[in-house]
Design a protein around this motif. Structure first.
Motif, PDB file in Angstrom:
ATOM      1  N   UNK A 164       3.872   0.074  -5.561  1.00 30.91           N
ATOM      2  CA  UNK A 164       3.644  -1.060  -6.282  1.00 30.91           C
ATOM      3  C   UNK A 164       3.518  -2.477  -5.279  1.00 30.91           C
ATOM      4  N   UNK A 165       4.479  -2.622  -4.743  1.00 33.56           N
ATOM      5  CA  UNK A 165       4.683  -4.029  -3.651  1.00 33.56           C
ATOM      6  C   UNK A 165       3.112  -3.841  -2.780  1.00 33.56           C
ATOM      7  N   UNK A 166       2.774  -2.707  -2.257  1.00 30.59           N
ATOM      8  CA  UNK A 166       1.658  -2.468  -1.527  1.00 30.59           C
ATOM      9  C   UNK A 166       0.461  -2.820  -2.372  1.00 30.59           C
ATOM     10  N   UNK A 167       0.389  -2.251  -3.361  1.00 29.65           N
ATOM     11  CA  UNK A 167      -0.681  -2.606  -4.111  1.00 29.65           C
ATOM     12  C   UNK A 167      -1.021  -4.404  -4.598  1.00 29.65           C
ATOM     13  N   UNK A 168       0.314  -4.823  -4.739  1.00 29.39           N
ATOM     14  CA  UNK A 168       0.287  -6.127  -5.082  1.00 29.39           C
ATOM     15  C   UNK A 168      -0.110  -6.864  -3.805  1.00 29.39           C
ATOM     16  N   UNK A 169       0.319  -6.756  -2.879  1.00 30.66           N
ATOM     17  CA  UNK A 169       0.002  -7.173  -1.744  1.00 30.66           C
ATOM     18  C   UNK A 169      -1.504  -7.469  -1.299  1.00 30.66           C
ATOM     19  N   UNK A 170      -2.063  -6.124  -1.611  1.00 30.07           N
ATOM     20  CA  UNK A 170      -3.533  -5.855  -1.321  1.00 30.07           C
ATOM     21  C   UNK A 170      -4.227  -6.558  -2.364  1.00 30.07           C
ATOM     22  N   UNK A 171      -3.972  -6.595  -3.534  1.00 24.10           N
ATOM     23  CA  UNK A 171      -4.482  -7.261  -4.751  1.00 24.10           C
ATOM     24  C   UNK A 171      -4.538  -8.935  -4.347  1.00 24.10           C
ATOM     25  N   UNK A 172      -3.444  -9.534  -3.966  1.00 21.48           N
ATOM     26  CA  UNK A 172      -3.371 -10.959  -3.562  1.00 21.48           C
ATOM     27  C   UNK A 172      -3.802 -11.297  -2.387  1.00 21.48           C
ATOM     28  N   UNK A 173      -4.423 -10.413  -1.366  1.00 20.84           N
ATOM     29  CA  UNK A 173      -4.620 -10.940   0.101  1.00 20.84           C
ATOM     30  C   UNK A 173      -6.282 -11.014   0.095  1.00 20.84           C
ATOM     31  N   UNK A 174      -6.581 -12.348   0.114  1.00 20.49           N
ATOM     32  CA  UNK A 174      -8.031 -13.003  -0.078  1.00 20.49           C
ATOM     33  C   UNK A 174      -9.043 -12.006   1.249  1.00 20.49           C
ATOM     34  N   UNK A 175      -8.420 -11.395   2.072  1.00 20.05           N
ATOM     35  CA  UNK A 175      -9.244 -10.859   2.989  1.00 20.05           C
ATOM     36  C   UNK A 175      -9.594  -9.385   2.687  1.00 20.05           C
ATOM     37  N   UNK A 176      -8.716  -8.757   1.635  1.00 16.17           N
ATOM     38  CA  UNK A 176      -9.282  -7.814   0.750  1.00 16.17           C
ATOM     39  C   UNK A 176      -9.915  -7.938  -0.549  1.00 16.17           C
ATOM     40  N   UNK A 177     -11.043  -7.160  -0.410  1.00 19.57           N
ATOM     41  CA  UNK A 177     -11.876  -7.373  -1.696  1.00 19.57           C
ATOM     42  C   UNK A 177     -11.415  -6.300  -2.902  1.00 19.57           C
ATOM     43  N   UNK A 178     -11.002  -6.798  -3.848  1.00 18.36           N
ATOM     44  CA  UNK A 178     -10.588  -5.895  -5.034  1.00 18.36           C
ATOM     45  C   UNK A 178     -11.322  -6.507  -6.268  1.00 18.36           C
ATOM     46  N   UNK A 179     -11.925  -5.459  -7.071  1.00 19.20           N
ATOM     47  CA  UNK A 179     -12.684  -5.867  -8.135  1.00 19.20           C
ATOM     48  C   UNK A 179     -11.523  -6.628  -9.267  1.00 19.20           C
ATOM     49  N   UNK A 180     -12.439  -7.245 -10.224  1.00 17.32           N
ATOM     50  CA  UNK A 180     -11.385  -8.041 -11.184  1.00 17.32           C
ATOM     51  C   UNK A 180     -11.045  -6.949 -12.164  1.00 17.32           C
ATOM     52  N   UNK A 181     -11.492  -6.088 -12.315  1.00 17.67           N
ATOM     53  CA  UNK A 181     -10.968  -4.898 -13.174  1.00 17.67           C
ATOM     54  C   UNK A 181      -9.850  -4.189 -12.573  1.00 17.67           C
ATOM     55  N   UNK A 182      -9.999  -3.910 -11.334  1.00 15.33           N
ATOM     56  CA  UNK A 182      -8.934  -3.220 -10.605  1.00 15.33           C
ATOM     57  C   UNK A 182      -7.639  -4.139 -10.538  1.00 15.33           C
ATOM     58  N   UNK A 190       2.119  -3.708 -13.066  1.00 16.24           N
ATOM     59  CA  UNK A 190       3.186  -4.333 -12.585  1.00 16.24           C
ATOM     60  C   UNK A 190       4.414  -4.861 -13.827  1.00 16.24           C
ATOM     61  N   UNK A 191       3.657  -5.261 -14.828  1.00 17.09           N
ATOM     62  CA  UNK A 191       4.467  -5.732 -15.979  1.00 17.09           C
ATOM     63  C   UNK A 191       5.126  -4.802 -16.670  1.00 17.09           C
TER      64      UNK A 191
END
Length: 192
Positions: A164-182, A190-191
């Protein structure tokens, strides 16, 4: 748990020091202002002196201890009181054993959480707090990574939290593109 054992139990839980090392500590080795205890080489299993940092909760307990001379920790009846406390809260079981001979004595057979398990708890708690392995080993007095790993228990919850920490890091990292849905899915998971 008797009041006289609380500082020792807290010390073992937070710092992961061996019981026999803790029993030998004298007040001259304690600096409450610096929040440190210095273990001398002849007091340690590894025969290496080390400094053990103290958490504020333990410093507060130790400030109230009087007199501040001689041994720091009172370990009178430690194992028996530990077993009684664990049995009382469901972490162990004491079975009364009747004497086999007429002049024999009654004793209790114990199974459950051991006082030494506090050492494992300290290692795990320090690791979960983000303390590097090498620093934990210095605090607890582990000389080799192989022995340290026996104490460094990793649970399924730890593994899931890491992902979960990795996923949050990836989703908040501006250098990695993650779709809005993802991103929404990640934040929702997380919640929960």
């Amino acid at each position: 748990m008797p009041t006289h054992l609380r500082p020792l139990i807290m010390f073992l839980y937070y710092c992961g020091v061996r019981v026999n090392e803790a029993r030998q500590i004298e007040w001259t080795q304690v600096s409450l202002d610096a929040r440190l205890i210095r273990l001398e080489e002849e007091q340690t299993k590894g025969e290496e002196a080390r400094v053990v940092p103290l958490p504020s909760v333990l410093v507060a307990l130790l400030r109230d201890v009087e007199p501040k001379s001689g041994r720091v920790f009172d370990s009178e009846n430690l194992r028996t009181e530990w077993e009684k406390a664990c049995a009382a809260c469901g972490l162990g079981k004491r079975t009364k054993m009747e004497p086999k001979q007429e002049k024999g004595f009654v004793y209790y057979k114990y199974s459950g959480l051991l006082i030494h398990d506090l050492r494992r708890s300290a290692v795990r708690n320090l690791r979960k707090a983000g303390v590097p392995e090498t620093v934990i080993m210095k605090i607890t007095g582990h000389k080799t990574a192989e022995v340290f790993r026996r104490y460094n228990i990793v649970s399924t919850d730890d593994v899931s939290a890491a992902m979960r920490s990795l996923e949050l890091k990836v989703s908040s990292d501006s250098s990695v593109t993650v779709s809005a849905k993802r991103r929404r899915r990640l934040l929702t998971s997380r919640s929960t």
